[in-house]
Design a protein around this motif. Structure first.
Motif, PDB file in Angstrom:
ATOM      1  N   GLY A  25       0.802  -1.222   0.000  1.00  0.00           N
ATOM      2  CA  GLY A  25       0.000   0.000   0.000  1.00  0.00           C
ATOM      3  C   GLY A  25       0.833   1.270   0.000  1.00  0.00           C
ATOM      4  N   TYR A  26       1.998   1.211  -0.629  1.00  0.00           N
ATOM      5  CA  TYR A  26       2.911   2.376  -0.627  1.00  0.00           C
ATOM      6  C   TYR A  26       2.247   3.585  -1.298  1.00  0.00           C
ATOM      7  CZ  TYR A  26       7.204   5.093  -1.182  1.00  0.00           C
ATOM      8  OH  TYR A  26       8.161   6.077  -1.129  1.00  0.00           O
ATOM      9  N   ARG A  27       2.390   4.740  -0.656  1.00  0.00           N
ATOM     10  CA  ARG A  27       1.821   5.976  -1.191  1.00  0.00           C
ATOM     11  C   ARG A  27       2.819   7.115  -0.978  1.00  0.00           C
ATOM     12  NH1 ARG A  27      -3.100   8.054  -2.665  1.00  0.00           N
ATOM     13  NH2 ARG A  27      -3.469  10.266  -2.226  1.00  0.00           N
ATOM     14  N   LEU A  28       3.146   7.812  -2.070  1.00  0.00           N
ATOM     15  CA  LEU A  28       4.072   8.947  -2.022  1.00  0.00           C
ATOM     16  C   LEU A  28       3.313  10.212  -2.399  1.00  0.00           C
ATOM     17  CD1 LEU A  28       7.027  10.048  -1.810  1.00  0.00           C
ATOM     18  CD2 LEU A  28       7.224   9.609  -4.275  1.00  0.00           C
ATOM     19  N   THR A  29       3.381  11.218  -1.520  1.00  0.00           N
ATOM     20  CA  THR A  29       2.708  12.493  -1.774  1.00  0.00           C
ATOM     21  C   THR A  29       3.704  13.623  -1.603  1.00  0.00           C
ATOM     22  OG1 THR A  29       2.007  12.674   0.556  1.00  0.00           O
ATOM     23  CG2 THR A  29       0.474  11.618  -0.991  1.00  0.00           C
ATOM     24  N   VAL A  30       3.370  14.800  -2.173  1.00  0.00           N
ATOM     25  CA  VAL A  30       4.231  15.966  -2.067  1.00  0.00           C
ATOM     26  C   VAL A  30       3.394  17.159  -1.639  1.00  0.00           C
ATOM     27  CG1 VAL A  30       3.950  16.453  -4.541  1.00  0.00           C
ATOM     28  CG2 VAL A  30       5.888  17.430  -3.294  1.00  0.00           C
ATOM     29  N   ASP A  31       3.954  17.935  -0.717  1.00  0.00           N
ATOM     30  CA  ASP A  31       3.314  19.154  -0.226  1.00  0.00           C
ATOM     31  C   ASP A  31       4.380  20.244  -0.202  1.00  0.00           C
ATOM     32  OD1 ASP A  31       1.821  21.132   0.919  1.00  0.00           O
ATOM     33  OD2 ASP A  31       1.756  20.228   2.915  1.00  0.00           O
ATOM     34  N   GLY A  32       4.379  21.092  -1.232  1.00  0.00           N
ATOM     35  CA  GLY A  32       5.450  22.091  -1.352  1.00  0.00           C
ATOM     36  C   GLY A  32       6.756  21.401  -1.673  1.00  0.00           C
ATOM     37  N   GLU A  33       7.746  21.522  -0.780  1.00  0.00           N
ATOM     38  CA  GLU A  33       9.014  20.827  -0.976  1.00  0.00           C
ATOM     39  C   GLU A  33       9.152  19.625  -0.041  1.00  0.00           C
ATOM     40  OE1 GLU A  33      12.686  22.522  -0.032  1.00  0.00           O
ATOM     41  OE2 GLU A  33      12.178  22.994   2.048  1.00  0.00           O
ATOM     42  N   THR A  34       8.056  19.234   0.583  1.00  0.00           N
ATOM     43  CA  THR A  34       8.073  18.102   1.506  1.00  0.00           C
ATOM     44  C   THR A  34       7.451  16.875   0.860  1.00  0.00           C
ATOM     45  OG1 THR A  34       7.911  19.577   3.420  1.00  0.00           O
ATOM     46  CG2 THR A  34       7.375  17.261   3.770  1.00  0.00           C
ATOM     47  N   TYR A  35       8.207  15.777   0.852  1.00  0.00           N
ATOM     48  CA  TYR A  35       7.715  14.508   0.331  1.00  0.00           C
ATOM     49  C   TYR A  35       7.360  13.609   1.514  1.00  0.00           C
ATOM     50  CZ  TYR A  35       9.789  16.098  -4.032  1.00  0.00           C
ATOM     51  OH  TYR A  35      10.112  16.837  -5.146  1.00  0.00           O
ATOM     52  N   ARG A  36       6.220  12.954   1.434  1.00  0.00           N
ATOM     53  CA  ARG A  36       5.769  12.048   2.477  1.00  0.00           C
ATOM     54  C   ARG A  36       5.438  10.686   1.874  1.00  0.00           C
ATOM     55  NH1 ARG A  36       3.469  16.982   4.179  1.00  0.00           N
ATOM     56  NH2 ARG A  36       4.100  17.548   6.313  1.00  0.00           N
ATOM     57  N   LYS A  37       5.783   9.661   2.620  1.00  0.00           N
ATOM     58  CA  LYS A  37       5.463   8.300   2.190  1.00  0.00           C
ATOM     59  C   LYS A  37       4.824   7.544   3.345  1.00  0.00           C
ATOM     60  CE  LYS A  37       9.979   6.189   3.215  1.00  0.00           C
ATOM     61  NZ  LYS A  37       9.551   5.194   4.218  1.00  0.00           N
ATOM     62  N   SER A  38       3.936   6.642   3.010  1.00  0.00           N
ATOM     63  CA  SER A  38       3.299   5.772   4.004  1.00  0.00           C
ATOM     64  C   SER A  38       3.130   4.397   3.386  1.00  0.00           C
ATOM     65  CB  SER A  38       1.950   6.339   4.440  1.00  0.00           C
ATOM     66  OG  SER A  38       1.070   6.444   3.327  1.00  0.00           O
ATOM     67  N   SER A  39       3.339   3.355   4.183  1.00  0.00           N
ATOM     68  CA  SER A  39       3.226   1.988   3.679  1.00  0.00           C
ATOM     69  C   SER A  39       3.204   1.033   4.858  1.00  0.00           C
ATOM     70  CB  SER A  39       4.412   1.654   2.754  1.00  0.00           C
ATOM     71  OG  SER A  39       5.631   1.698   3.482  1.00  0.00           O
ATOM     72  N   GLY A  40       2.939  -0.240   4.560  1.00  0.00           N
ATOM     73  CA  GLY A  40       2.991  -1.272   5.584  1.00  0.00           C
ATOM     74  C   GLY A  40       1.723  -2.088   5.634  1.00  0.00           C
ATOM     75  N   LEU A  41       1.870  -3.416   5.752  1.00  0.00           N
ATOM     76  CA  LEU A  41       0.718  -4.307   5.823  1.00  0.00           C
ATOM     77  C   LEU A  41       0.298  -4.547   7.274  1.00  0.00           C
ATOM     78  CD1 LEU A  41      -1.288  -6.173   4.397  1.00  0.00           C
ATOM     79  CD2 LEU A  41       0.430  -7.988   4.515  1.00  0.00           C
ATOM     80  N   LEU A  42       1.226  -5.015   8.101  1.00  0.00           N
ATOM     81  CA  LEU A  42       0.914  -5.276   9.502  1.00  0.00           C
ATOM     82  C   LEU A  42       1.171  -4.051  10.375  1.00  0.00           C
ATOM     83  CD1 LEU A  42       2.462  -8.848   9.790  1.00  0.00           C
ATOM     84  CD2 LEU A  42       0.111  -8.217   9.259  1.00  0.00           C
ATOM     85  N   THR A  43       2.229  -3.314  10.057  1.00  0.00           N
ATOM     86  CA  THR A  43       2.577  -2.086  10.774  1.00  0.00           C
ATOM     87  C   THR A  43       2.671  -0.955   9.770  1.00  0.00           C
ATOM     88  OG1 THR A  43       3.843  -3.356  12.397  1.00  0.00           O
ATOM     89  CG2 THR A  43       4.237  -0.986  12.307  1.00  0.00           C
ATOM     90  N   ARG A  44       2.067   0.166  10.087  1.00  0.00           N
ATOM     91  CA  ARG A  44       2.073   1.300   9.166  1.00  0.00           C
ATOM     92  C   ARG A  44       3.289   2.176   9.434  1.00  0.00           C
ATOM     93  NH1 ARG A  44      -0.346   1.119   4.403  1.00  0.00           N
ATOM     94  NH2 ARG A  44      -0.667   3.196   3.536  1.00  0.00           N
ATOM     95  N   PHE A  45       4.030   2.508   8.364  1.00  0.00           N
ATOM     96  CA  PHE A  45       5.211   3.353   8.467  1.00  0.00           C
ATOM     97  C   PHE A  45       4.955   4.659   7.723  1.00  0.00           C
ATOM     98  CE2 PHE A  45       6.637  -1.017   8.774  1.00  0.00           C
ATOM     99  CZ  PHE A  45       7.545  -0.991   9.825  1.00  0.00           C
ATOM    100  N   ASP A  46       5.298   5.763   8.369  1.00  0.00           N
ATOM    101  CA  ASP A  46       5.160   7.082   7.759  1.00  0.00           C
ATOM    102  C   ASP A  46       6.480   7.833   7.921  1.00  0.00           C
ATOM    103  OD1 ASP A  46       2.110   7.460   7.063  1.00  0.00           O
ATOM    104  OD2 ASP A  46       2.176   6.536   9.051  1.00  0.00           O
ATOM    105  N   ASP A  47       6.877   8.542   6.872  1.00  0.00           N
ATOM    106  CA  ASP A  47       8.121   9.303   6.923  1.00  0.00           C
ATOM    107  C   ASP A  47       8.013  10.471   5.963  1.00  0.00           C
ATOM    108  OD1 ASP A  47      10.615  10.036   7.699  1.00  0.00           O
ATOM    109  OD2 ASP A  47      11.682   8.422   6.662  1.00  0.00           O
ATOM    110  N   SER A  48       8.869  11.467   6.157  1.00  0.00           N
ATOM    111  CA  SER A  48       8.872  12.637   5.277  1.00  0.00           C
ATOM    112  C   SER A  48      10.290  13.155   5.119  1.00  0.00           C
ATOM    113  CB  SER A  48       7.975  13.748   5.845  1.00  0.00           C
ATOM    114  OG  SER A  48       8.483  14.215   7.081  1.00  0.00           O
TER     115      SER A  48
END
Length: 291
Positions: A51-74
């Motif tokens: 379920g990987y998802r990459l989004t951009v807000d201005g100059e900030t990139y964010r990603k979220s993914s994970g099946l059993l545990t959800r991981f978010d980073d920017s």
């Protein structure tokens, strides 16, 4: 039903072909394990990047993914020190690659100020065309797929790598040949032939180049790993020569970034100095903050 123990298999192999066959069987198991390790990592990646998802807000990139545990980073765009294209032999088969965004890390390059250590930001399983387009998003104007690479010196690269790999392996084979059977020595020319093919493949993958304002360093064996970085973000460049390299006009080039270092072995001194001077010029004249 009879249960076969490891000892039974070893005895069977020894009776059929002696200790040489036992050694070859062990070598085959080691090679099989090396092949299976990437497959295990692929299974882990399916859970990690589901379920990987990459989004951009201005100059900030964010990603979220994970099946059993959800991981978010920017990550902020101006903090990206380098892009690393990674493609192992499985990804090569499926024509996919991953982009790793390298950030500044604490270490010797952190003396200029406090630099936090963060996990690398990964964009997985991309088609080459999309990876090239996305690299231009992270580093404006950068098109790694269109870059031309220069090869390192083939003879010096082959001799050094063959020596590093073959000498220890020869000693490992030579000792059993003295203690058990001289037949072990027959494995040396076979091993030399395999190592020659391996080093030839590594030489074909090794390369370096400049594309506009960006430097590129490539390496690999079955797959490839390519590091792309803005020249103005280079922290330091070392040009090192051994006595033999000095006679042949060759040198090792080590490029230090705030995130990590990359090496280019056995290139001409003229190319090494040209690369260093270009990077230093870009670093000294750029008005853009490197971090």
């Amino acid at each position: 039903a009879k249960r076969f123990a490891v000892e039974d298999i070893l005895v069977f192999l020894q009776n059929e072909g002696g200790m040489l066959l036992v050694g070859l069987a062990i070598l085959g198991l080691v090679l099989l394990a090396l092949i299976l390790l990437p497959l295990i990592s692929v299974l882990g990646a399916l859970f990690r990047y589901d379920g990987y998802r990459l989004t951009v807000d201005g100059e900030t990139y964010r990603k979220s993914s994970g099946l059993l545990t959800r991981f978010d980073d920017s990550i902020k765009q101006h903090k990206i020190q380098a892009l690393v294209w990674k493609q192992n032999f499985i990804a090569l088969y499926f024509n996919r690659l991953s982009i790793q965004l390298r950030q500044a890390s604490a270490g010797s390059e952190a003396k200029q100020g406090p630099i936090p250590t963060k996990a690398n930001f990964l964009v997985p399983s991309l088609q080459p065309e999309l990876a090239d387009e996305l690299s231009g998003e992270f580093f404006p104007g950068c098109k790694p797929a269109q870059a031309d690479y220069s090869h390192v010196d083939r003879r010096r690269f082959m001799v050094f790598n063959m020596a590093v790999l073959l000498l220890p392996a020869t000693m490992i084979i030579f000792i059993p040949s003295l203690l058990v059977s001289w037949k072990f020595l027959l494995a040396i020319p076979v091993l030399a032939g395999v190592l020659y093919m391996v080093t030839t493949r590594r030489w074909q993958k090794a390369g370096y180049g400049v594309a506009g304002a960006y430097g590129l360093v490539r390496s690999g064996f079955l797959g490839t790993q390519t590091t792309i970085f803005p020249l103005f973000k280079v922290q330091r460049i070392d040009v090192r020569q051994t006595p033999l390299q000095h006679r042949k006009g060759l040198a090792h080039l080590t490029i230090h970034l705030a995130s990590h270092s990359v090496k280019v072995p056995s290139i001409t001194v003229e190319d090494a100095n040209l690369f260093r001077n270009l990077a230093l010029y870009k670093a000294e004249t750029s008005k853009v903050a490197w971090y």
